[in-house]
Motif scaffolding. Structure first.
Motif, short mmCIF file in Angstrom:
data_model
loop_
_atom_site.label_atom_id
_atom_site.label_comp_id
_atom_site.label_asym_id
_atom_site.label_seq_id
_atom_site.Cartn_x
_atom_site.Cartn_y
_atom_site.Cartn_z
N GLU A 23 93.91 34.72 54.21
CA GLU A 23 94.50 33.43 55.07
C GLU A 23 95.35 32.75 54.60
O GLU A 23 96.21 32.07 55.71
CB GLU A 23 93.23 33.10 55.82
N THR A 27 98.86 31.74 56.61
CA THR A 27 98.54 30.35 56.75
C THR A 27 100.87 29.93 56.29
O THR A 27 101.38 29.37 56.58
CB THR A 27 98.24 29.85 56.48
N LYS A 30 103.18 31.86 57.57
CA LYS A 30 103.67 31.09 59.31
C LYS A 30 104.08 29.85 59.06
O LYS A 30 105.33 29.15 59.65
CB LYS A 30 102.38 30.47 59.99
N TYR A 31 103.07 28.45 58.19
CA TYR A 31 104.51 27.76 57.67
C TYR A 31 105.61 27.77 57.42
O TYR A 31 106.60 26.87 57.37
CB TYR A 31 103.85 26.73 56.87
#
Length: 748
Positions: A23, A27, A30-31
């Protein structure tokens, strides 16, 4: 049962940790994508703003960027001191590496354009290339000494830029050499480019191959050392990751220059090939952690600069590099950190290091230049207290204005002065011919009719063959002398001899280029022929002027003749008695011969110009009777000088008688005593001199002076564009001191 529960609990905790790590990774990705998107948008927005400012929409005064000014300072220092790599301590990024290690590719990724010539294993970088990187609205490149901009978004401009760099490199390499120390200066601007100054050096080699100069290896080593010796140079050390690290020779060189690694950034290239080919990927980890080489560094980076194809674009290489590191086990297994990879991170790190170094060193360097300036200004005040500090170019412009003023002054010489100089100089040039070849042969015939016939024939021959040419020679020499005189007079007023060599060179070159209009000779011949044909003296003043001219000429010749006779016979009794000097044996013989010949002239006042054979024999026997042995040639030679004196004295007496002969001449009376044909000859010569001087003066003032002015301007323009010529002609400590002051002030 308890053990089973414990095992289940551990398994459950491990699954949770794995889930949390996955996860967290999602993340981060994604960022990371969001950050990349925002950076891309920011880049586009900055580009729009820059373009608007570039078009002047905001009407804001655009100034040079700080990096451009900084780069200009480095260029000035390069001119200021040829050894600036060691003497000047201002920072720049020096890119060094083994040949084919990927130096140029790394630099191209930082510049975001494939700007350098490409070659397969061949040495392409043959001289240092200084690249100034800065941000701008358009992706363009420009050479320091050229106004042309290359649009790096166009393939044809890229190809032209690469070709130009290759040409400049080859041109800078001297015959018999492989590499050159001459720097090629290039600026690259574009959206998002980090500001810095990099110098790409020829790759370090271990072996000299066929076709290379024998000293190529040592030359590259010494060149690299010279750049790296600068204590504020940032060394960007490029290492090929696809070959064994032990094969590198550049790391030892960098260790010598920066043993503590305080200004070195290490870059490992071709990491994709390294990961694929190396049996132990941990070896890459050792390299980027600084544990494999003895060399130390501020930072370690790993990059990928494409798949090796020459046609790959920068965007394609970037995408390939990002894809590789996203999927690389080197990152995934923690062997590399995220901030240590990609050329983008490398560019940011190098830029930060560069500006940090600039901030730390500029004030220190400013103090050094301040001290140097103080010393130079003190020397100037002590040695040249009343003079302005003019560098070589400013001095040349001042000298140029002075020379042009002098040439203009030449056109202000009065017609009377021109004619006076020309007439005097022409007579000096032709007087010997007139006396020896025209006047004396005709006058010594002792016959009026023969005199006039002989004079007319000889004047015609003289006019056809020699006189016009002599006249043009005189005019050309007069123009040169007047030009030189004006330049000398101007110097006397200015009391500044620093322009002497330049003025002399301009004068010589202008005169060398000047060709007198040869068509003037034909018209001059006609004018001179008509002047010499005229025998009509119209008034008494002209007659008197001709007599005066004749008297002055004959007296001058008589004086010269007396001097020759005196040298022949030696000192007279007064000089021998008062100055205690004696005659030489030859002078004694000459004197005895002279005395014997003088007696002959007294007996025969109207004797002809030549001695008869029996007369020579008589003179010789008379001398032998007095114990003087003499050669017949010596007798004739002495006779020639004595008869010449005798004839000139008689001619002067006759000239005095002719002062009252104008009345008889005007009325064509025949009087043997006042037959003044020689006066008429001198009047004809005098009139020819006046008319010729007037004609030459008109040619000078109407044509030749203007043509000389044009030549001078052309020579000055040529010298103004020739730096070597200016350096050669404007020299001295004063010039060097002013130039040093000018450069140091500009640098400050």
């Amino acid at each position: 049962c308890g053990a089973a529960e414990a095992h289940l609990k551990v398994s459950s905790d491990k699954e949770k940790i794995d889930q949390l790590q996955e996860e967290l990774l999602r993340t981060q990705l994604k960022y990371q994508r969001m950050l990349e998107r925002l950076e891309k948008e920011n880049k586009e927005l900055r580009k729009v703003v820059l373009q608007k400012d570039d078009k002047g929409i905001h009407q804001r005064k655009v100034k040079k960027s700080l990096i451009d000014l900084y780069s200009e300072v480095l260029d000035i220092l390069s001119d200021y001191d040829s050894n600036y790599n060691t003497q000047d301590h201002l920072p720049r990024v020096v890119v060094v590496g083994d040949q084919s290690a990927g130096k140029t590719s790394v630099l191209e990724m930082i510049a975001q354009a494939r700007i350098f010539p490409r070659g397969s294993g061949e040495m392409m970088t043959r001289s240092p290339v200084k690249v100034t990187l800065s941000e701008g609205p358009h992706h363009v490149a420009m050479f320091k000494d050229s106004g042309r901009e290359f649009d790096l978004s166009k393939e044809e401009d890229l190809a032209a830029l690469r070709h130009e760099i290759e040409l400049r490199m080859r041109k800078s390499v001297k015959e018999g050499q492989t590499v050159s120390s001459e720097t090629i200066s290039l600026s690259v601007k574009g959206p998002g480019i980090q500001r810095m100054v990099l110098v790409d050096l020829p790759g370090v080699i271990s072996t000299v191959t066929t076709g290379m100069a024998s000293d190529t290896k040592e030359t590259i080593f010494s060149m690299s050392k010279a750049y790296m010796q600068n204590p504020n140079a940032i060394i960007l050390c490029i290492q090929d990751g696809s070959v064994d690290a032990e094969r590198s020779i550049v790391t030892d060189l960098v260790s010598q220059m920066d043993p503590h690694g305080r200004r070195t950034i290490f870059v490992l290239t071709k990491v994709d090939l390294a990961e694929k080919n190396l049996a132990s990927p941990s070896r890459i980890q050792q390299i980027v952690e600084g544990k494999l080489f003895p060399m130390k560094a501020l930072g370690y980076f790993a990059v990928v600069t494409g798949k090796g194809g020459t046609g790959e674009s920068i965007d394609a290489i970037k995408d390939y590099e990002e894809d590789f590191f996203q999927n690389s086990r080197l990152l995934r297994d923690g062997m590399l950190k995220a901030h240590q990879v990609t050329t983008k991170n490398l560019s940011l790190a190098v830029s930060d290091c560069f500006w940090k170094m600039v901030r730390e060193s500029v004030e220190q360097q400013a103090d050094v230049f301040k001290a140097s300036r103080f010393n130079l200004e003190t020397e100037w005040k002590n040695n040249y207290p009343r003079l302005r500090e003019l560098d070589r170019n400013e001095l040349f412009e001042k000298a140029k204005n002075e020379i042009l003023d002098e040439v203009i002054s030449l056109s202000q010489v009065t017609p009377q002065l021109w004619e006076s100089i020309l007439q005097k100089k022409l007579w000096e040039r032709v007087s010997t011919h007139v006396i020896e070849n025209i006047y004396l042969p005709a006058a010594q015939t002792m016959d009026s009719g023969t005199f006039n016939t002989t004079v007319d024939i000889k004047l015609k021959q003289w006019t056809d063959k020699q006189l016009p040419h002599k006249a043009l020679e005189v005019a050309w020499e007069t123009l040169q002398e007047e030009f030189a005189r004006f330049m000398a007079e101007y110097k006397g007023k200015d009391q500044d001899d620093i322009f002497d060599k330049l003025k002399e060179a301009v004068k010589d070159e202008s005169i060398k280029r000047h060709k007198w209009n040869e068509r003037a000779m034909d018209s001059l011949r006609v004018i001179q022929h008509n002047a010499l044909e005229d025998r009509s003296i119209t008034d008494k003043p002209q007659w008197d002027a001709a007599i005066q001219f004749m008297e002055e000429t004959l007296e001058s010749r008589l004086k010269d003749n007396e001097s020759v006779i005196k040298d022949m016979v030696g000192p007279d009794w007064t000089e021998r008695w008062l100055k205690w000097v004696n005659r030489t044996p030859e002078q004694h013989i000459r004197n005895e011969t002279k005395n014997e010949l003088d007696r002959l002239l007294k007996l025969h006042d109207d004797h002809t110009a030549y001695l008869a054979s029996d007369e020579v024999t008589t003179v010789r026997k008379n001398l032998e009777g007095r114990g003087v042995e003499v050669d017949p040639v010596l007798i004739k030679d002495t006779w020639h000088q004595l008869y010449r004196r005798h004839f000139l004295q008689k001619a002067l007496t006759h000239c005095s008688l002719c002062k009252r002969g104008f009345y008889y001449y005007q009325r064509h009376f025949v009087d043997s005593e006042l037959e003044c044909n020689d006066v008429v000859l001198f009047w004809r010569i005098q009139r020819m001199l006046v008319i010729t001087a007037n004609t030459l003066r008109q040619q000078l003032t109407n044509t030749e002076v203007r043509r000389l002015e044009k030549n001078v301007k052309e020579v000055l323009d040529d010298f103004g564009e020739d730096l070597e010529k200016k350096t050669q002609l404007i020299t001295g400590r004063r010039v060097q001191l002013a130039e040093d002051l000018s450069k140091i002030k500009t640098t400050q």
